[in-house]
Write an enzyme that holds these catalytic residues in place. Structure first.
Site, PDB file in Angstrom:
ATOM      1  N   ASN A  98      47.703  32.177  39.896  1.00 47.16           N
ATOM      2  CA  ASN A  98      46.956  31.129  39.335  1.00 47.16           C
ATOM      3  C   ASN A  98      47.464  30.562  38.214  1.00 47.16           C
ATOM      4  OD1 ASN A  98      44.917  30.956  41.329  1.00 47.16           O
ATOM      5  ND2 ASN A  98      43.693  32.448  40.485  1.00 47.16           N
ATOM      6  N   ASN A 121      40.946  34.531  43.831  1.00 50.02           N
ATOM      7  CA  ASN A 121      39.781  34.410  42.991  1.00 50.02           C
ATOM      8  C   ASN A 121      39.062  32.734  42.802  1.00 50.02           C
ATOM      9  OD1 ASN A 121      39.223  36.608  41.922  1.00 50.02           O
ATOM     10  ND2 ASN A 121      40.798  36.420  40.137  1.00 50.02           N
ATOM     11  N   GLY A 232      46.942  39.678  41.967  1.00 47.76           N
ATOM     12  CA  GLY A 232      48.179  39.123  42.452  1.00 47.76           C
ATOM     13  C   GLY A 232      49.198  40.472  42.852  1.00 47.76           C
ATOM     14  N   TYR A 265      47.265  29.109  31.162  1.00 49.76           N
ATOM     15  CA  TYR A 265      47.086  30.295  31.900  1.00 49.76           C
ATOM     16  C   TYR A 265      46.758  30.246  33.084  1.00 49.76           C
ATOM     17  CZ  TYR A 265      45.486  34.895  33.152  1.00 49.76           C
ATOM     18  OH  TYR A 265      45.289  36.022  33.769  1.00 49.76           O
ATOM     19  N   HIS A 282      44.862  44.420  32.423  1.00 57.30           N
ATOM     20  CA  HIS A 282      46.076  44.283  33.211  1.00 57.30           C
ATOM     21  C   HIS A 282      47.486  44.265  32.276  1.00 57.30           C
ATOM     22  CE1 HIS A 282      43.733  43.298  36.444  1.00 57.30           C
ATOM     23  NE2 HIS A 282      43.378  42.075  36.093  1.00 57.30           N
TER      24      HIS A 282
HETATM   25  N1  CTP Z   1      48.706  35.261  37.537  1.00 57.81           N
HETATM   26  C1  CTP Z   1      50.100  35.239  36.756  1.00 57.81           C
HETATM   27  N2  CTP Z   1      50.312  34.526  35.618  1.00 57.81           N
HETATM   28  C2  CTP Z   1      49.237  33.706  35.074  1.00 57.81           C
HETATM   29  C3  CTP Z   1      47.969  33.704  35.961  1.00 57.81           C
HETATM   30  C4  CTP Z   1      48.004  34.594  37.122  1.00 57.81           C
HETATM   31  O1  CTP Z   1      51.175  35.875  37.305  1.00 57.81           O
HETATM   32  N3  CTP Z   1      49.346  32.971  33.963  1.00 57.81           N
HETATM   33  C5  CTP Z   1      48.706  36.140  38.795  1.00 57.81           C
HETATM   34  C6  CTP Z   1      47.898  37.538  38.668  1.00 57.81           C
HETATM   35  O2  CTP Z   1      48.789  38.353  39.499  1.00 57.81           O
HETATM   36  C7  CTP Z   1      46.872  37.362  39.025  1.00 57.81           C
HETATM   37  C8  CTP Z   1      46.704  36.217  39.947  1.00 57.81           C
HETATM   38  O3  CTP Z   1      47.663  35.522  39.717  1.00 57.81           O
HETATM   39  O4  CTP Z   1      46.367  38.440  39.314  1.00 57.81           O
HETATM   40  C9  CTP Z   1      45.401  35.506  40.036  1.00 57.81           C
HETATM   41  O5  CTP Z   1      45.083  34.840  38.904  1.00 57.81           O
HETATM   42  P1  CTP Z   1      43.684  35.048  38.022  1.00 57.81           P
HETATM   43  O6  CTP Z   1      42.743  34.558  39.101  1.00 57.81           O
HETATM   44  O7  CTP Z   1      43.651  34.778  36.732  1.00 57.81           O
HETATM   45  O8  CTP Z   1      43.544  36.694  38.151  1.00 57.81           O
HETATM   46  P2  CTP Z   1      42.943  37.391  36.901  1.00 57.81           P
HETATM   47  O9  CTP Z   1      41.387  36.902  36.915  1.00 57.81           O
HETATM   48  O10 CTP Z   1      43.429  36.842  35.575  1.00 57.81           O
HETATM   49  O11 CTP Z   1      43.053  38.857  36.915  1.00 57.81           O
HETATM   50  P3  CTP Z   1      42.441  39.633  38.031  1.00 57.81           P
HETATM   51  O12 CTP Z   1      41.620  38.923  38.951  1.00 57.81           O
HETATM   52  O13 CTP Z   1      43.592  40.377  38.710  1.00 57.81           O
HETATM   53  O14 CTP Z   1      41.644  40.847  37.133  1.00 57.81           O
END
Ligand code: CTP
Length: 308
Positions: A98, A121, A232, A265, A282
């Site tokens: 994302n 997500n 991810g 982000y 993470h």
């Molecule tokens: N991601 C990334 N760099 C970012 C945002 C996200 O590499 N700036 C990748 C990560 O592998 C992340 C995935 O995209 O798990 C999905 O993003 P997100 O929905 O933001 O996941 P989070 O809620 O941040 O983390 P998680 O659901 O893993 O707790």
């Protein structure tokens, strides 16, 4: 491992698209799959099956072992009776992270060309389709997303938006890590009731209770000490079982791109970079470096952040 393409169509991709000629390493991809299978069986661990539980069964949360919940009637009815991706094996899959690195990437068409597309997500696609594509075969939904991205369903408007997002997913797999951490059971139940009451085609999946630790165990043996794998990385590890080539897009957990420009982000909201702080659950930069190594070995293909 090799055999992964990280397309940072801004993200891992940007860096690697500049290096050009990435070649898929089938031998390494097969080795990695075999290795991962020693720790987990992604097809089975992708979801608890209906036959394995009963309504009312107590379940302890994976990350909060002292707290528990139970299998509700709704969840029981919506659990799959057979592994959701049984007999599926695709030539290539896209895993879409994302990161804001995807904005202005124009990766959408390329992402949609993969025979299987995984998203995280419930990230929105419609208004960003040029950059992120629109097809979805599997999408994850952390219970916290309901709070974060859908106003905790507090108003009718948020409930409607949430319902529309789920409807738009058609017959995709909706992967809900319902038993990872305590706190989201009300939100999960609300979503499940909605799916049931509106007769949505979505195929619900709830990961096995052993998945998280098995994935951590696998990466530990590769000397990658991951505190808590991100969505991810979980998707990457699972997808090795049902995809030959893996192409990662939108993996870029850094506030600036390779040219020093600011990167959001998330491509779709205003969330900030909490994942670089030590209080983060993470270790995304470490995950990124690991996936980058795979990319250089031909395992992970990406154009724009790992793989876009
Ligand atoms: N991601 C990334 N760099 C970012 C945002 C996200 O590499 N700036 C990748 C990560 O592998 C992340 C995935 O995209 O798990 C999905 O993003 P997100 O929905 O933001 O996941 P989070 O809620 O941040 O983390 P998680 O659901 O893993 O707790």
């Amino acid at each position: 491992p090799s055999g992964t393409e990280v397309n940072s169509s801004k993200g891992l991709s940007e860096h690697f698209s500049q290096t050009g000629n990435w070649t898929f390493n089938l031998t390494l991809a097969n080795l990695i799959r075999k290795d991962i299978l020693r720790f987990l069986d992604p097809l089975r661990d992708l979801s608890i099956l209906r036959g394995a539980v009963r309504p009312g069964d107590t379940v302890h949360y994976v990350l909060d072992r002292h707290s528990s919940t139970h299998i509700t009637e709704t969840l029981y009815r919506l659990l799959p009776s057979a592994p959701p991706l049984k007999s599926q094996f695709h030539r290539s899959c896209a895993i879409v992270g994302n990161s804001g690195i995807l904005l202005n990437s124009r990766c959408g068409e390329e992402i949609d060309r993969h025979p299987f597309v995984i998203r995280c997500n419930l990230a929105p696609v419609e208004e960003f389709s040029e950059d992120v594509g629109s097809r979805t075969d599997l999408v994850t939904m952390n219970p916290s997303v309901v709070q974060r991205a859908f106003g905790d369903l507090q108003t009718e408007e948020w409930q409607l938006r949430f319902a529309q997002r789920l409807k738009a997913l058609g017959g995709s797999v909706l992967w809900i890590p319902a038993f990872m951490a305590k706190g989201g059971e009300g939100r999960v139940e609300w979503a499940l009731q909605l799916i049931q009451d509106q007769g949505l085609e979505l195929r619900t999946a709830v990961p096995s209770l052993r998945l998280l630790h098995a994935v951590r165990g696998y990466w530990l043996t590769k000397r990658v000490p991951i505190k808590r794998p991100s969505t991810g990385l979980l998707m990457y590890t699972l997808a090795t079982r049902f995809c030959s080539e893996l192409h990662l897009y939108g993996f870029w957990p850094f506030p600036r791109d390779a040219h020093g420009a600011t990167v959001k982000y998330h491509y779709y909201d205003q969330l900030t970079y909490r994942y670089t702080s030590s209080s983060s659950p993470h270790t995304m930069p470490l995950e990124y470096r690991t996936l980058s190594t795979l990319h250089s070995q031909g395992r992970c293909g990406c154009t724009r952040g790992l793989g876009a």
